[in-house]
Write a protein that holds these residues in place. Structure first.
Motif, mmCIF file in Angstrom:
data_model
loop_
_atom_site.group_PDB
_atom_site.id
_atom_site.type_symbol
_atom_site.label_atom_id
_atom_site.label_comp_id
_atom_site.label_asym_id
_atom_site.label_seq_id
_atom_site.Cartn_x
_atom_site.Cartn_y
_atom_site.Cartn_z
ATOM 1 N N ASP A 29 -47.005 95.185 -48.054
ATOM 2 C CA ASP A 29 -46.723 94.457 -46.784
ATOM 3 C C ASP A 29 -46.640 93.054 -47.328
ATOM 4 O OD1 ASP A 29 -46.865 96.237 -45.046
ATOM 5 O OD2 ASP A 29 -48.742 96.111 -43.944
ATOM 6 N N HIS A 30 -45.801 92.141 -46.814
ATOM 7 C CA HIS A 30 -45.481 90.895 -47.331
ATOM 8 C C HIS A 30 -44.626 89.927 -45.769
ATOM 9 C CE1 HIS A 30 -42.918 88.187 -50.116
ATOM 10 N NE2 HIS A 30 -43.573 87.566 -49.344
ATOM 11 N N ASP A 31 -45.607 89.340 -45.256
ATOM 12 C CA ASP A 31 -44.804 88.732 -44.060
ATOM 13 C C ASP A 31 -44.053 87.536 -44.508
ATOM 14 O OD1 ASP A 31 -44.256 87.746 -41.776
ATOM 15 O OD2 ASP A 31 -46.518 87.221 -41.133
ATOM 16 N N ILE A 32 -42.777 88.161 -44.502
ATOM 17 C CA ILE A 32 -41.510 87.381 -44.354
ATOM 18 C C ILE A 32 -40.954 86.464 -43.150
ATOM 19 C CG2 ILE A 32 -40.947 88.238 -46.782
ATOM 20 C CD1 ILE A 32 -39.215 89.355 -43.595
ATOM 21 N N GLY A 33 -41.847 86.640 -42.423
ATOM 22 C CA GLY A 33 -41.609 86.111 -40.966
ATOM 23 C C GLY A 33 -41.105 84.608 -40.901
ATOM 24 N N ALA A 34 -41.503 83.928 -42.163
ATOM 25 C CA ALA A 34 -41.505 82.506 -41.948
ATOM 26 C C ALA A 34 -40.213 82.170 -42.888
ATOM 27 C CB ALA A 34 -42.633 81.528 -42.500
ATOM 28 N N SER A 35 -39.582 83.077 -43.392
ATOM 29 C CA SER A 35 -38.555 82.806 -44.438
ATOM 30 C C SER A 35 -37.370 82.037 -43.726
ATOM 31 C CB SER A 35 -37.999 84.243 -44.823
ATOM 32 O OG SER A 35 -36.670 83.923 -45.722
ATOM 33 N N ALA A 36 -37.077 80.972 -44.311
ATOM 34 C CA ALA A 36 -36.288 79.722 -43.434
ATOM 35 C C ALA A 36 -34.738 79.924 -43.695
ATOM 36 C CB ALA A 36 -36.557 78.529 -43.965
ATOM 37 N N SER A 37 -33.811 79.813 -42.886
ATOM 38 C CA SER A 37 -32.344 79.815 -42.961
ATOM 39 C C SER A 37 -31.732 78.757 -42.208
ATOM 40 C CB SER A 37 -31.854 81.106 -42.733
ATOM 41 O OG SER A 37 -32.224 81.912 -41.423
ATOM 42 N N VAL A 38 -30.875 78.676 -42.148
ATOM 43 C CA VAL A 38 -29.620 78.013 -41.510
ATOM 44 C C VAL A 38 -28.695 78.662 -40.748
ATOM 45 C CG1 VAL A 38 -28.300 75.684 -41.063
ATOM 46 C CG2 VAL A 38 -30.308 75.748 -42.759
ATOM 47 N N THR A 39 -28.473 78.512 -39.303
ATOM 48 C CA THR A 39 -27.433 79.472 -38.688
ATOM 49 C C THR A 39 -26.227 78.866 -39.171
ATOM 50 O OG1 THR A 39 -27.339 78.228 -36.825
ATOM 51 C CG2 THR A 39 -28.983 79.871 -37.017
ATOM 52 N N MET A 40 -25.147 79.739 -38.699
ATOM 53 C CA MET A 40 -23.389 79.357 -39.215
ATOM 54 C C MET A 40 -23.278 78.178 -38.397
ATOM 55 S SD MET A 40 -21.834 82.706 -39.617
ATOM 56 C CE MET A 40 -22.176 84.142 -40.739
ATOM 57 N N ASP A 41 -24.074 77.962 -37.299
ATOM 58 C CA ASP A 41 -23.741 76.647 -36.381
ATOM 59 C C ASP A 41 -24.875 75.668 -36.664
ATOM 60 O OD1 ASP A 41 -25.437 78.354 -35.090
ATOM 61 O OD2 ASP A 41 -24.577 77.992 -33.037
ATOM 62 N N GLY A 42 -25.455 75.699 -37.750
ATOM 63 C CA GLY A 42 -26.420 74.408 -38.260
ATOM 64 C C GLY A 42 -27.727 74.290 -37.714
ATOM 65 N N ARG A 43 -28.191 75.399 -37.148
ATOM 66 C CA ARG A 43 -29.361 75.455 -36.601
ATOM 67 C C ARG A 43 -30.632 75.954 -37.535
ATOM 68 N NH1 ARG A 43 -30.212 78.835 -32.291
ATOM 69 N NH2 ARG A 43 -28.607 80.062 -32.943
ATOM 70 N N PRO A 44 -31.749 75.417 -37.764
ATOM 71 C CA PRO A 44 -32.705 75.797 -38.518
ATOM 72 C C PRO A 44 -33.303 77.072 -37.900
ATOM 73 C CG PRO A 44 -33.613 73.797 -37.435
ATOM 74 C CD PRO A 44 -32.038 73.911 -37.130
ATOM 75 N N MET A 45 -33.668 77.882 -38.538
ATOM 76 C CA MET A 45 -34.077 79.357 -38.186
ATOM 77 C C MET A 45 -35.314 80.026 -39.109
ATOM 78 S SD MET A 45 -33.481 81.707 -36.050
ATOM 79 C CE MET A 45 -32.067 80.809 -35.174
ATOM 80 N N THR A 46 -36.032 80.732 -38.616
ATOM 81 C CA THR A 46 -36.914 81.504 -39.545
ATOM 82 C C THR A 46 -36.492 83.110 -39.168
ATOM 83 O OG1 THR A 46 -38.564 81.647 -37.766
ATOM 84 C CG2 THR A 46 -38.873 79.887 -39.127
ATOM 85 N N ILE A 57 -41.726 96.337 -47.194
ATOM 86 C CA ILE A 57 -42.485 95.032 -47.211
ATOM 87 C C ILE A 57 -42.564 94.421 -45.739
ATOM 88 C CG2 ILE A 57 -41.831 94.388 -49.740
ATOM 89 C CD1 ILE A 57 -40.113 92.153 -48.315
ATOM 90 N N TYR A 58 -41.941 94.896 -44.935
ATOM 91 C CA TYR A 58 -41.947 94.255 -43.620
ATOM 92 C C TYR A 58 -41.486 95.375 -42.481
ATOM 93 C CZ TYR A 58 -41.459 90.453 -40.170
ATOM 94 O OH TYR A 58 -41.441 89.385 -39.214
ATOM 95 N N GLU A 59 -42.187 95.624 -41.575
ATOM 96 C CA GLU A 59 -41.616 96.426 -40.600
ATOM 97 C C GLU A 59 -42.273 96.085 -39.093
ATOM 98 O OE1 GLU A 59 -43.635 100.566 -40.727
ATOM 99 O OE2 GLU A 59 -41.949 101.224 -39.743
ATOM 100 N N ARG A 60 -41.376 95.916 -38.197
ATOM 101 C CA ARG A 60 -41.527 95.405 -37.089
ATOM 102 C C ARG A 60 -41.006 96.126 -35.862
ATOM 103 N NH1 ARG A 60 -44.959 93.391 -39.925
ATOM 104 N NH2 ARG A 60 -45.613 91.047 -39.969
ATOM 105 N N TYR A 61 -41.832 96.635 -34.807
ATOM 106 C CA TYR A 61 -41.150 97.145 -33.530
ATOM 107 C C TYR A 61 -41.146 96.223 -32.305
ATOM 108 C CZ TYR A 61 -40.847 101.010 -36.549
ATOM 109 O OH TYR A 61 -40.576 101.696 -37.681
#
Lengths: 419, 419
Positions: free
Chosen positions: A79-96, A118-122
């Motif tokens: 288990d590894h909480d990767i929920g906070a992994s940050a990205s930027v959407t194709m239209d420029g919005r910050p995202m987790t 490492i990560y499983e959610r329903y």
């Protein structure tokens, strides 16, 4: 790059459309305004579909894909909480990663890194032991099965389709080759516009049992009859055009070449060997034909097992399940020049090979994709597999990709960096 | 005693009607004259039904009864070929156990003696891992679940049905008690004549999704709506009359009392605890309601596990699954005087209790029974359980019983004698 996600922006959010909160098909019996029905096609409406895609077996006839009698294969957990992994959407919005899941109406997500879950959610109506309809992710199973049969010499990809299906002589497939069907480069009149009830894809659904028949309907009532009347338009082999009938033809070729139904073939070659946790199932038409182009339902974990099998060059559960050469052929991809004219703005430089979408990105990622956001994402370089089920209001990945694909790539980089 | 088996005598034999030999639903696609379809009701014809009863899921919508994630419970084996066990039919013909199986169109048989599986055979379209429709054997599961809920104080058998289902106030069940529903002693206008399409049982099938709707049909389209319009005829509590609607009402009471669907209740209370080998399933109506009166399909071995649980006073797989008092109440039986007027010539002295048929014979045997010869036969004295699936051409056990019941009793005696 501006990719409109208008349909999701005007729809209720994932939380607002949660089928448990809304009480779809709850109550004994459910009240009429909370009933999801097949006969009136309400199961395809949003938010009803958020219930339906996790319960399709209650709406249409199905056939089991048996998992076999043995124990399920172990999916080691880390288990590894990767929920906070940050990205930027194709239209420029910050995202987790966690917000991406919500914004794209995920019903479940499983992330494997180096073979560990490492990560499983329903979310929504999905549970670990319940199958969710994979829709066009089904195609990648069919393509892989075809690849296996090719490696065994049972199918010749250069042969004419009619070598296996002489009944299709006078159809659009009468002068097509297996390879063109596998890579969807056939020239067909058939159109696939999910939002237009006059599009051929709706006629396919009526024929294969996934749409009710109107009174007086006199069109084809089986998958096979529908395929046999498809008309040619343009040339075969020139360009990729995403048309589900190709996969249904490929499924027929697999049946003829193996002597098995598609459900038996999938059970024997993949479902039993991977040690699936639960039986899968296909919806069937009025003569018991599985929809090889979109009818498979599986649990999320079993989808992840298949993705991990692919990432691992076809080995899983202690055995070689898919020949390495079949996986490599898929991962290598098709011809991006043939893919380009199709105009997928969210998939620049991609190709389509054996019913898989190949990104040709820096990590060599390739994907199985369903129209409501279902998917398998295999990132060989990051040793990462993502399996996802979703019930996005928009039928088509143009609303998903701008949010999901950057999130997947960002997560891959985080994992490679040990993050 | 002369019991006519005319319908089986004029039908093709088991060998002649074997669905594999005849090629029903074989071929890719199956030829039209070998297609078993729901829409034209051909799945109920003989010999088509020999395929259909082992493949009902391909014809109608269903809901899974989950077996849980654990391993299947062990059914210890002690093979013993009892095929030569000799008996005499009720009409005086010499018979063997093996010939009985053939003459009564068995699809599968499992015999347990002292908890060991001594004999297991499959015929027709059935396989060990495939579910077969249990039809009215389903009722005994519903009755046992109701018994469990009674033992927990969630259902009061003396309470009016309307305590649980106030919506049924103006129906035939408006002044019935739960006990009368459980033992089928309600007075109802409803008739159950399988060979008469005007009989109410056909209206029930239209409502619950097991018969197609004719154009212009304007009757009830759900199980619940059908039950709510049933009319009273005669008195409640006076006499046994076999009418499936009672069980469907009982299933509704179980749902209301437990807050679970019938599929969830069966999974939680029986299917998971017994360590079933495979998921079971119910067919469902247009709003997802399981048919508690006839819609369950299970594998043969799982049917045997349930029978053995009953024989063993509710204990199986290392735990108490059904309270001993519930089993004893069933085994003790109901009032044979209330049963007598129903005129079952093959079941003299029998009674009906909690949806089980109780023979009151010298061995205290009791049974679950389906109309095409499906059954569970529990013989406490001989420590024997027989689970059987069948697809007899005659809908009704009057053609089965004269052959099967003497064979079961003869086998019981053989086993007790160490034979």
């Amino acid at each position: 790059m501006s990719v409109a996600t208008s349909s999701s922006q005007t729809s209720p959010t994932a939380a607002q459309s949660d089928p448990n909160t809304l009480g779809w098909m709850q109550g004994l019996p459910p009240p009429q305004d909370r009933t999801v029905a097949f006969a009136d096609s309400s199961f395809r409406n949003f938010p009803e579909l958020r219930w339906a895609w996790s319960n399709i077996r209650q709406l249409v006839p199905t056939v089991n894909v048996w998992r076999g009698a043995g124990p399920a294969s172990v999916l080691p957990r880390a288990d590894h909480d990767i929920g906070a992994s940050a990205s930027v959407t194709m239209d420029g919005r910050p995202m987790t990663f966690a917000r991406m899941l919500e914004e794209t109406y995920s019903d479940g997500i499983a992330v494997l890194h180096r073979g560990r879950l490492i990560y499983e959610r329903y979310f929504g109506a999905l549970k670990p032991h319940k199958p969710h309809i994979a829709m066009s992710v089904t195609k990648s199973f069919t393509g892989t099965l075809a690849g296996i049969l090719i490696s065994e010499g049972r199918i010749d990809p250069q042969a004419p389709v009619t070598d296996y299906l002489p009944e299709m002589k006078s159809s659009a497939f009468g002068d097509a080759r297996v390879r063109e069907v596998m890579d969807m480069t056939t020239g067909l009149e058939y159109t696939e516009v999910y939002t237009d009830r006059n599009s051929h894809v709706w006629a396919l659904r009526r024929a294969n049992g996934m749409a009710p028949l109107e009174p007086g309907y006199d069109g084809p009532t089986t998958n096979f009859d529908f395929l046999c009347v498809q008309k040619k338009q343009g040339e075969h082999g020139r360009a990729f055009a995403y048309k589900t009938v190709n996969t249904d033809v490929l499924a027929w070729i697999c049946r003829r070449a193996s002597g098995l139904t598609l459900a038996e073939l999938l059970s024997e070659r993949i479902w039993q060997p991977i040690g699936a946790e639960e039986d899968a199932h296909y919806h069937v038409d009025r003569v018991g034909t599985e929809s090889g182009g979109g009818g498979l339902s599986t649990t999320l974990r079993d989808l992840a097992r298949f993705g991990e099998t692919m990432r691992n060059h076809g080995r899983f559960n202690g055995r070689q399940i898919v020949p390495g050469s079949v996986v490599e052929d898929i991962a290598r991809g098709g011809d991006p020049e043939k893919f380009k004219p199709a105009g997928y703005t969210t998939l620049p430089g991609a190709s389509y090979r054996n019913q898989w979408w190949v990104t040709h990105n820096a990590h060599g990622a390739y994907m199985a994709r369903g129209i409501h956001g279902q998917g398998i994402y295999v990132d060989p370089k990051a040793e990462m597999v993502i399996a996802r089920y979703a019930s996005h209001p928009a039928a088509g990945n143009v609303a998903n990709d701008p949010v999901t694909l950057p999130a997947y790539m960002a997560l891959a980089k985080d994992l490679m960096a040990g993050g």
